[in-house]
Design an enzyme around this catalytic site. Structure first.
Site, PDB file in Angstrom:
ATOM      1  N   ARG A  27      68.784  25.154  60.334  1.00 30.36           N
ATOM      2  CA  ARG A  27      67.954  23.956  60.525  1.00 30.36           C
ATOM      3  C   ARG A  27      66.956  24.122  61.670  1.00 30.36           C
ATOM      4  NH1 ARG A  27      69.746  18.843  58.363  1.00 30.36           N
ATOM      5  NH2 ARG A  27      70.433  19.343  56.265  1.00 30.36           N
ATOM      6  N   ARG A  31      63.424  17.632  62.004  1.00 26.11           N
ATOM      7  CA  ARG A  31      62.989  16.410  62.688  1.00 26.11           C
ATOM      8  C   ARG A  31      62.966  16.459  64.207  1.00 26.11           C
ATOM      9  NH1 ARG A  31      66.742  12.640  58.911  1.00 26.11           N
ATOM     10  NH2 ARG A  31      68.061  14.434  59.330  1.00 26.11           N
ATOM     11  N   ARG A  40      55.528  15.953  57.985  1.00 26.26           N
ATOM     12  CA  ARG A  40      56.286  15.118  57.052  1.00 26.26           C
ATOM     13  C   ARG A  40      55.555  13.811  56.780  1.00 26.26           C
ATOM     14  NH1 ARG A  40      62.186  12.415  57.801  1.00 26.26           N
ATOM     15  NH2 ARG A  40      60.881  10.851  58.776  1.00 26.26           N
ATOM     16  N   ASP A  77      65.624  22.405  50.290  1.00 27.03           N
ATOM     17  CA  ASP A  77      66.931  21.766  50.455  1.00 27.03           C
ATOM     18  C   ASP A  77      67.868  22.264  49.367  1.00 27.03           C
ATOM     19  OD1 ASP A  77      68.101  19.433  52.191  1.00 27.03           O
ATOM     20  OD2 ASP A  77      68.968  19.269  50.194  1.00 27.03           O
ATOM     21  N   TYR A 154      78.169  16.849  46.179  1.00 30.06           N
ATOM     22  CA  TYR A 154      77.085  15.852  46.142  1.00 30.06           C
ATOM     23  C   TYR A 154      76.899  15.287  44.732  1.00 30.06           C
ATOM     24  CZ  TYR A 154      75.874  17.178  50.899  1.00 30.06           C
ATOM     25  OH  TYR A 154      75.921  17.380  52.255  1.00 30.06           O
TER      26      TYR A 154
HETATM   27  O1  CP3 Z   1      65.305  25.087  58.734  1.00 27.43           O
HETATM   28  C1  CP3 Z   1      66.153  25.235  57.826  1.00 27.43           C
HETATM   29  O2  CP3 Z   1      67.338  25.509  58.043  1.00 27.43           O
HETATM   30  C2  CP3 Z   1      65.672  25.215  56.385  1.00 27.43           C
HETATM   31  C3  CP3 Z   1      65.707  23.984  55.710  1.00 27.43           C
HETATM   32  C4  CP3 Z   1      66.995  23.326  55.217  1.00 27.43           C
HETATM   33  C5  CP3 Z   1      67.082  21.930  55.038  1.00 27.43           C
HETATM   34  N1  CP3 Z   1      68.248  21.642  54.423  1.00 27.43           N
HETATM   35  C6  CP3 Z   1      66.029  20.991  55.417  1.00 27.43           C
HETATM   36  C7  CP3 Z   1      66.354  19.566  55.533  1.00 27.43           C
HETATM   37  C8  CP3 Z   1      68.198  23.876  54.762  1.00 27.43           C
HETATM   38  C9  CP3 Z   1      68.666  25.317  54.771  1.00 27.43           C
HETATM   39  C10 CP3 Z   1      68.986  22.790  54.248  1.00 27.43           C
HETATM   40  C11 CP3 Z   1      70.309  22.947  53.628  1.00 27.43           C
HETATM   41  C12 CP3 Z   1      71.149  21.765  53.381  1.00 27.43           C
HETATM   42  N2  CP3 Z   1      70.765  20.549  52.863  1.00 27.43           N
HETATM   43  C13 CP3 Z   1      72.549  21.739  53.520  1.00 27.43           C
HETATM   44  C14 CP3 Z   1      73.400  22.922  53.956  1.00 27.43           C
HETATM   45  C15 CP3 Z   1      73.281  23.180  55.400  1.00 27.43           C
HETATM   46  C16 CP3 Z   1      74.046  22.239  56.278  1.00 27.43           C
HETATM   47  O3  CP3 Z   1      73.369  21.520  57.042  1.00 27.43           O
HETATM   48  O4  CP3 Z   1      75.264  22.248  56.219  1.00 27.43           O
HETATM   49  C17 CP3 Z   1      72.995  20.461  53.159  1.00 27.43           C
HETATM   50  C18 CP3 Z   1      74.437  19.977  53.177  1.00 27.43           C
HETATM   51  C19 CP3 Z   1      71.864  19.720  52.731  1.00 27.43           C
HETATM   52  C20 CP3 Z   1      71.839  18.328  52.196  1.00 27.43           C
HETATM   53  C21 CP3 Z   1      71.035  17.444  53.050  1.00 27.43           C
HETATM   54  N3  CP3 Z   1      69.663  17.484  53.110  1.00 27.43           N
HETATM   55  C22 CP3 Z   1      71.486  16.473  53.985  1.00 27.43           C
HETATM   56  C23 CP3 Z   1      72.937  16.097  54.213  1.00 27.43           C
HETATM   57  C24 CP3 Z   1      70.338  15.962  54.632  1.00 27.43           C
HETATM   58  C25 CP3 Z   1      70.279  14.985  55.771  1.00 27.43           C
HETATM   59  C26 CP3 Z   1      69.915  13.617  55.345  1.00 27.43           C
HETATM   60  C27 CP3 Z   1      69.517  12.768  56.519  1.00 27.43           C
HETATM   61  O5  CP3 Z   1      68.697  11.889  56.300  1.00 27.43           O
HETATM   62  O6  CP3 Z   1      69.989  13.010  57.647  1.00 27.43           O
HETATM   63  C28 CP3 Z   1      69.220  16.610  54.072  1.00 27.43           C
HETATM   64  C29 CP3 Z   1      67.793  16.395  54.425  1.00 27.43           C
HETATM   65  C30 CP3 Z   1      67.103  17.504  55.115  1.00 27.43           C
HETATM   66  N4  CP3 Z   1      67.139  18.811  54.712  1.00 27.43           N
HETATM   67  C31 CP3 Z   1      66.246  17.404  56.254  1.00 27.43           C
HETATM   68  C32 CP3 Z   1      65.754  18.683  56.505  1.00 27.43           C
HETATM   69  C33 CP3 Z   1      64.768  19.098  57.554  1.00 27.43           C
HETATM   70  C34 CP3 Z   1      65.864  16.133  56.971  1.00 27.43           C
HETATM   71  C35 CP3 Z   1      64.839  15.485  56.099  1.00 27.43           C
HETATM   72  C36 CP3 Z   1      63.883  14.583  56.809  1.00 27.43           C
HETATM   73  O7  CP3 Z   1      64.194  13.400  56.944  1.00 27.43           O
HETATM   74  O8  CP3 Z   1      62.789  15.059  57.177  1.00 27.43           O
END
Ligand code: CP3
Length: 362
Positions: A27, A31, A40, A77, A154
């Site tokens: 990550r 944000r 974004r 994602d 999910y």
């Molecule tokens: O920089 C990186 O690592 C690459 C991008 C990346 C994202 N998600 C961007 C993201 C990667 C590799 C993921 C993987 C991901 N997505 C996982 C596995 C990794 C982990 O964290 O265990 C999981 C479980 C997800 C599912 C997911 N996507 C969740 C639970 C969320 C959070 C929701 C929230 O509102 O908090 C996301 C959204 C997400 N994926 C964001 C980002 C930057 C935040 C989105 C935003 O609001 O801009």
């Protein structure tokens, strides 16, 4: 014969000697970076950002240039895969991801479709091509997918869960139905990761974020089994003739390190609950290890961050095969300047440590 890599991240993945310990962070884009928030906002929302190759490329590169990381990770994602299989995906502000309709019965599974990655996930593949062009060989690009088990959580729960009651109910009541779903997802993940490799990712990471909610027997039977299926079918040499390492990150599964190594991955990602020195001992040179600083160290002062980094580097030791990372992702409320402190500490401290080792003064 595959070509020997020159980038320190890829060299460490293959347990080859390096000049300093490579570092990237799960990550690393997101944000906590003001420049991410601006892009974004320009996109409108997160999913639109993921589907716009120009903007997804831009946010992939933001942390790379700001912090001088040793690898870039594709901005996307894990949940675009269930969406490509026919589910509806959206992100509720503050609520996390939502997938509809939830899958609970054999009839529900019938609405899932096989996926041609070029057709359904072409925007991700286009992003891969554009990132590689922009990086121009400077550092390698990591692609990724969720593990079938983690994606299934999910899909069956309909989003994030604390108890995993529906998927665990299915696991114990209807194991054959769950295995059928996991196989279906595995086939999609194989084609998707192979397409990412064909388009230029130089390593792949499988995220099993929720493997740790399973008991050991169930982890092996329901998560590791489908990961094994994937590892067996990935093209492990890229179009440029270089080997493509597979990294497995299964959160909360450190006690099953030997079983994870048994899948044939090149690198195992560890969360911060696993002791680095004993993991090194148990791995016995069979795989490289990635990790595993407690992300909460980033809430501490720069001095403490440096001390914790030094300690962890010494725990991993100076034998080749360590990639520095956090034990899980960077959080939204973290301070970018602390990330900079962390990366600099890894680079400086590891360089010193490796120099001492070369001089035989350790
Ligand atoms: O920089 C990186 O690592 C690459 C991008 C990346 C994202 N998600 C961007 C993201 C990667 C590799 C993921 C993987 C991901 N997505 C996982 C596995 C990794 C982990 O964290 O265990 C999981 C479980 C997800 C599912 C997911 N996507 C969740 C639970 C969320 C959070 C929701 C929230 O509102 O908090 C996301 C959204 C997400 N994926 C964001 C980002 C930057 C935040 C989105 C935003 O609001 O801009």
């Amino acid at each position: 014969m595959p070509i020997e890599p020159t980038h320190r991240f890829l060299r460490a993945c293959h347990s080859l000697p390096v000049d300093q310990t490579p570092v990237w962070l799960m990550r690393q884009a997101g944000r906590y970076l003001p420049e991410y928030m601006r892009v974004r906002q320009q996109a409108g929302d997160f999913l639109t950002l993921c589907k716009n190759p120009d903007l997804a490329t831009e946010v992939t590169l933001q942390p790379v240039y700001r912090f001088n990381m040793d690898a870039a990770i594709l901005f996307s994602d894990i949940l675009v895969v269930p969406e490509a299989m026919g589910m509806t995906l959206f992100f509720e502000t503050g609520e996390g991801p939502v997938l509809e309709p939830v899958l609970r019965t054999p009839a529900d599974l019938r609405c899932l479709r096989p996926v041609d990655p070029e057709e359904r996930l072409g925007y991700v593949l286009q992003t891969v091509v554009q990132i590689r062009q922009a990086l121009n060989g400077k550092i390698p690009l990591i692609g990724f997918s969720g593990s079938p088990w983690t994606l299934a959580t999910y899909m069956i729960e309909g989003g994030s869960s604390k108890t995993f009651r529906y998927i665990k109910g299915m696991l114990f009541d209807q194991p054959a139905l769950l295995q059928q779903l996991l196989d279906q997802i595995s086939d999609v993940v194989v084609d998707y990761l192979n397409a990412q490799i064909a388009h230029g990712v130089q390593a792949v990471q499988i995220f099993d974020t929720w493997g740790g909610v399973l008991g050991p027997r169930e982890f092996v039977a329901f998560s590791l089994r489908s990961i094994q299926r994937i590892v067996d079918r990935l093209h492990r040499v890229g179009p440029d003739g270089q080997k493509v390492p597979i990294i497995l990150f299964a959160k909360g599964c450190g006690s099953l390190l030997e079983e994870m190594i048994g899948t044939g991955c090149d690198v195992i990602g560890l969360d911060w609950t696993t002791d680095a020195a004993s993991a090194r001992h148990r791995a016995a040179g069979r795989v490289a290890l990635q990790g595993n600083l407690d992300p909460a160290v980033l809430y501490a002062s720069p001095e403490i961050i440096r001390m914790q980094v030094g300690r962890l580097l010494r725990d991993f030791g100076t034998e080749p095969g360590h990639i520095f990372n956090l034990g899980h992702g960077v959080a939204q409320d973290m301070d970018p300047s602390r990330i900079a402190d962390l990366v600099t500490a890894v680079q400086e401290e590891s360089r010193l440590l490796l120099r001492y080792r070369q001089a035989g003064e350790e």
